[in-house]
Design a protein around this motif. Structure first.
Motif, PDB file in Angstrom:
ATOM      1  N   GLU A 161      -6.359  18.072  -7.991  1.00  0.00           N
ATOM      2  CA  GLU A 161      -6.770  18.569  -6.677  1.00  0.00           C
ATOM      3  C   GLU A 161      -5.669  18.404  -5.634  1.00  0.00           C
ATOM      4  N   ALA A 162      -5.011  17.248  -5.629  1.00  0.00           N
ATOM      5  CA  ALA A 162      -4.038  16.955  -4.578  1.00  0.00           C
ATOM      6  C   ALA A 162      -2.680  17.593  -4.822  1.00  0.00           C
ATOM      7  N   PHE A 163      -2.257  17.644  -6.104  1.00  0.00           N
ATOM      8  CA  PHE A 163      -0.900  18.096  -6.421  1.00  0.00           C
ATOM      9  C   PHE A 163      -0.849  19.342  -7.294  1.00  0.00           C
ATOM     10  N   GLY A 164      -1.958  19.681  -7.933  1.00  0.00           N
ATOM     11  CA  GLY A 164      -1.926  20.782  -8.881  1.00  0.00           C
ATOM     12  C   GLY A 164      -1.142  20.449 -10.133  1.00  0.00           C
ATOM     13  N   ILE A 165      -1.246  19.201 -10.589  1.00  0.00           N
ATOM     14  CA  ILE A 165      -0.497  18.777 -11.773  1.00  0.00           C
ATOM     15  C   ILE A 165      -1.408  18.050 -12.755  1.00  0.00           C
ATOM     16  N   ARG A 166      -0.898  17.958 -13.992  1.00  0.00           N
ATOM     17  CA  ARG A 166      -1.475  17.075 -14.995  1.00  0.00           C
ATOM     18  C   ARG A 166      -0.407  16.068 -15.368  1.00  0.00           C
ATOM     19  N   VAL A 178      -3.324   5.152  -1.074  1.00  0.00           N
ATOM     20  CA  VAL A 178      -4.113   6.070  -0.253  1.00  0.00           C
ATOM     21  C   VAL A 178      -3.576   7.468  -0.518  1.00  0.00           C
ATOM     22  N   LEU A 179      -4.429   8.344  -1.005  1.00  0.00           N
ATOM     23  CA  LEU A 179      -4.048   9.711  -1.355  1.00  0.00           C
ATOM     24  C   LEU A 179      -4.528  10.654  -0.263  1.00  0.00           C
ATOM     25  N   LEU A 180      -3.565  11.319   0.388  1.00  0.00           N
ATOM     26  CA  LEU A 180      -3.890  12.282   1.429  1.00  0.00           C
ATOM     27  C   LEU A 180      -3.854  13.698   0.871  1.00  0.00           C
ATOM     28  N   HIS A 181      -4.747  14.528   1.398  1.00  0.00           N
ATOM     29  CA  HIS A 181      -4.801  15.943   0.994  1.00  0.00           C
ATOM     30  C   HIS A 181      -5.267  16.757   2.196  1.00  0.00           C
ATOM     31  N   GLN A 182      -4.384  17.641   2.635  1.00  0.00           N
ATOM     32  CA  GLN A 182      -4.697  18.521   3.761  1.00  0.00           C
ATOM     33  C   GLN A 182      -5.167  17.732   4.992  1.00  0.00           C
ATOM     34  N   GLY A 183      -4.455  16.635   5.260  1.00  0.00           N
ATOM     35  CA  GLY A 183      -4.699  15.876   6.476  1.00  0.00           C
ATOM     36  C   GLY A 183      -5.851  14.899   6.422  1.00  0.00           C
ATOM     37  N   ARG A 184      -6.467  14.750   5.285  1.00  0.00           N
ATOM     38  CA  ARG A 184      -7.590  13.820   5.138  1.00  0.00           C
ATOM     39  C   ARG A 184      -7.338  12.868   3.974  1.00  0.00           C
ATOM     40  N   VAL A 185      -8.083  11.764   3.956  1.00  0.00           N
ATOM     41  CA  VAL A 185      -8.015  10.844   2.822  1.00  0.00           C
ATOM     42  C   VAL A 185      -8.870  11.405   1.698  1.00  0.00           C
ATOM     43  N   LEU A 186      -8.223  11.729   0.598  1.00  0.00           N
ATOM     44  CA  LEU A 186      -8.949  12.216  -0.572  1.00  0.00           C
ATOM     45  C   LEU A 186      -9.463  11.063  -1.413  1.00  0.00           C
ATOM     46  N   ALA A 187      -8.676   9.992  -1.488  1.00  0.00           N
ATOM     47  CA  ALA A 187      -9.084   8.814  -2.257  1.00  0.00           C
ATOM     48  C   ALA A 187      -8.277   7.617  -1.796  1.00  0.00           C
ATOM     49  N   ALA A 197      -3.567  24.915 -14.494  1.00  0.00           N
ATOM     50  CA  ALA A 197      -3.660  26.358 -14.732  1.00  0.00           C
ATOM     51  C   ALA A 197      -3.571  27.128 -13.423  1.00  0.00           C
ATOM     52  N   GLU A 198      -4.189  26.570 -12.357  1.00  0.00           N
ATOM     53  CA  GLU A 198      -4.183  27.263 -11.078  1.00  0.00           C
ATOM     54  C   GLU A 198      -2.798  27.234 -10.441  1.00  0.00           C
ATOM     55  N   ALA A 199      -2.165  26.045 -10.461  1.00  0.00           N
ATOM     56  CA  ALA A 199      -0.847  25.923  -9.836  1.00  0.00           C
ATOM     57  C   ALA A 199       0.237  26.555 -10.688  1.00  0.00           C
ATOM     58  N   GLY A 200       0.000  26.651 -11.995  1.00  0.00           N
ATOM     59  CA  GLY A 200       1.029  27.108 -12.898  1.00  0.00           C
ATOM     60  C   GLY A 200       1.037  28.597 -13.136  1.00  0.00           C
ATOM     61  N   ARG A 201       0.689  29.378 -12.127  1.00  0.00           N
ATOM     62  CA  ARG A 201       0.735  30.824 -12.236  1.00  0.00           C
ATOM     63  C   ARG A 201       1.727  31.393 -11.232  1.00  0.00           C
ATOM     64  N   THR A 202       2.410  32.438 -11.641  1.00  0.00           N
ATOM     65  CA  THR A 202       3.335  33.111 -10.736  1.00  0.00           C
ATOM     66  C   THR A 202       2.526  33.957  -9.777  1.00  0.00           C
ATOM     67  N   ALA A 203       3.203  34.509  -8.763  1.00  0.00           N
ATOM     68  CA  ALA A 203       2.538  35.364  -7.786  1.00  0.00           C
ATOM     69  C   ALA A 203       1.906  36.579  -8.466  1.00  0.00           C
ATOM     70  N   THR A 246       0.843  -1.193   0.000  1.00  0.00           N
ATOM     71  CA  THR A 246       0.000   0.000   0.000  1.00  0.00           C
ATOM     72  C   THR A 246       0.874   1.237   0.000  1.00  0.00           C
ATOM     73  N   GLY A 247       0.698   2.078  -1.001  1.00  0.00           N
ATOM     74  CA  GLY A 247       1.436   3.328  -1.080  1.00  0.00           C
ATOM     75  C   GLY A 247       0.625   4.475  -0.512  1.00  0.00           C
ATOM     76  N   ILE A 248       1.285   5.324   0.249  1.00  0.00           N
ATOM     77  CA  ILE A 248       0.666   6.531   0.795  1.00  0.00           C
ATOM     78  C   ILE A 248       1.275   7.711   0.060  1.00  0.00           C
ATOM     79  N   VAL A 249       0.444   8.443  -0.683  1.00  0.00           N
ATOM     80  CA  VAL A 249       0.927   9.526  -1.524  1.00  0.00           C
ATOM     81  C   VAL A 249       0.181  10.811  -1.165  1.00  0.00           C
ATOM     82  N   GLY A 250       0.760  11.926  -1.591  1.00  0.00           N
ATOM     83  CA  GLY A 250       0.167  13.230  -1.328  1.00  0.00           C
ATOM     84  C   GLY A 250       1.237  14.291  -1.366  1.00  0.00           C
ATOM     85  N   ALA A 251       0.817  15.535  -1.438  1.00  0.00           N
ATOM     86  CA  ALA A 251       1.747  16.653  -1.502  1.00  0.00           C
ATOM     87  C   ALA A 251       2.486  16.819  -0.178  1.00  0.00           C
ATOM     88  N   ASN A 252       3.559  17.596  -0.196  1.00  0.00           N
ATOM     89  CA  ASN A 252       4.269  17.925   1.038  1.00  0.00           C
ATOM     90  C   ASN A 252       3.284  18.532   2.039  1.00  0.00           C
TER      91      ASN A 252
END
Length: 272
Positions: free
Chosen positions: A230-235, A206-215, A254-260, A32-38
């Motif tokens: 949703e979890a990583f902001g990637i395609r 198991v995909l975690l996102h903001q401290g919860r199981v997303l999937a 598009a959302e993650a790929g914008r500068t400040a 079982t792999g546990i994945v998710g963003a930092n």
């Protein structure tokens, strides 16, 4: 069969909730792999499951509440490999790996020696056996610490980023090893960031996102386009091989790929 499970697990540290309401289980025969963003809560969840971090909820190991097992019994049944693979004593590698046998007794019987040698061979560490562990590279030390965990011969193996610092060949060999250990009956849970290797070798994610199981479920279900966004902001690009559809992280959304300042990052609106 579920060997280790957690129900409604929550961890709060210094008034900050790191994981909340997580249900989780490790089954014999599965990797079982546990994945998710930092910061998603992966390492926190693993420490809680190992009994190393106070949490609310219920953890069951081999049919009994985790803390009903004596510390020594728990150490025999459950091996935990921490992130970072640190070593603090100038011991020969063989002695470091033999520490995994201590929950079973003195650790110097012929059976113990055979188990230690098998763990060293399995992790490609036998040639390092007489080296001072403090002289090893980060990748070599990562393999040695995994060998120590395998030398426990546990029912459950929890490994936090066992691929960190490994070269590509050893990443593949370690994933092959963990998949083989699971196929032989071990319940294995690992934190990892390589989504391609996760999809290739893990039987369940198991995909975690903001401290919860997303999937949670089969890799192809958990690593779909919407959940990756949703979890990583990637395609991801995807390719098929040996009946598997494997993702390669490719673009920011598009959302993650914008500068400040609001300007799109180069290539951020391309189609994968």
């Amino acid at each position: 069969m579920s060997v280790l499970s957690g129900k409604d697990l929550s961890v709060t540290v210094r008034d900050r909730q790191l994981v909340e309401g997580i249900d989780f289980e490790l089954r014999a025969g599965e990797l079982t792999g546990i994945v998710g963003a930092n910061g998603a809560g992966k390492s926190t969840l693993l420490k809680a499951l190992a009994g190393l971090l106070p949490c609310s909820g219920r953890i069951v190991l081999d049919g009994q509440p985790l803390h009903d097992h004596s510390p020594n019994e728990r150490a025999r049944r459950l091996a935990y490999l921490a992130q970072g693979h640190s070593a603090h004593w100038p011991l020969p590698v063989r002695e470091v790996v033999a520490l995994g046998r201590l929950p079973h007794g003195r650790g110097n019987s012929p059976e113990d020696t055979a188990i230690v040698n098998r763990a060293l061979r399995a992790t490609d560490s036998l040639a390092l056996a007489e080296r001072n562990v403090l002289t090893l590279s980060g990748g070599e030390r990562a393999r040695v610490m995994l060998a120590r965990a395998l030398a426990v011969a546990p029912q459950v193996l929890l490994a936090d980023e066992p691929l960190a610092a490994l070269d590509p060949a050893h990443q593949i060999s370690i994933m092959q090893l963990l998949a083989a250990e699971a196929a032989a009956g071990l319940a294995v849970g690992i934190v990892l960031h390589d989504l391609t290797l996760a999809a290739r070798f893990c039987s369940r994610l198991v995909l975690l996102h903001q401290g919860r199981v997303l999937a949670a479920g089969a890799p192809h279900e958990v690593l779909d386009d919407a959940l990756l966004a949703e979890a990583f902001g990637i395609r991801a690009l995807r390719f098929e091989h040996d009946g598997l559809r494997l993702p390669i992280p490719w673009l920011l959304t598009a959302e993650a790929g914008r500068t400040a300042g609001g300007a799109p990052v180069a290539g951020g609106n391309a189609t994968a």
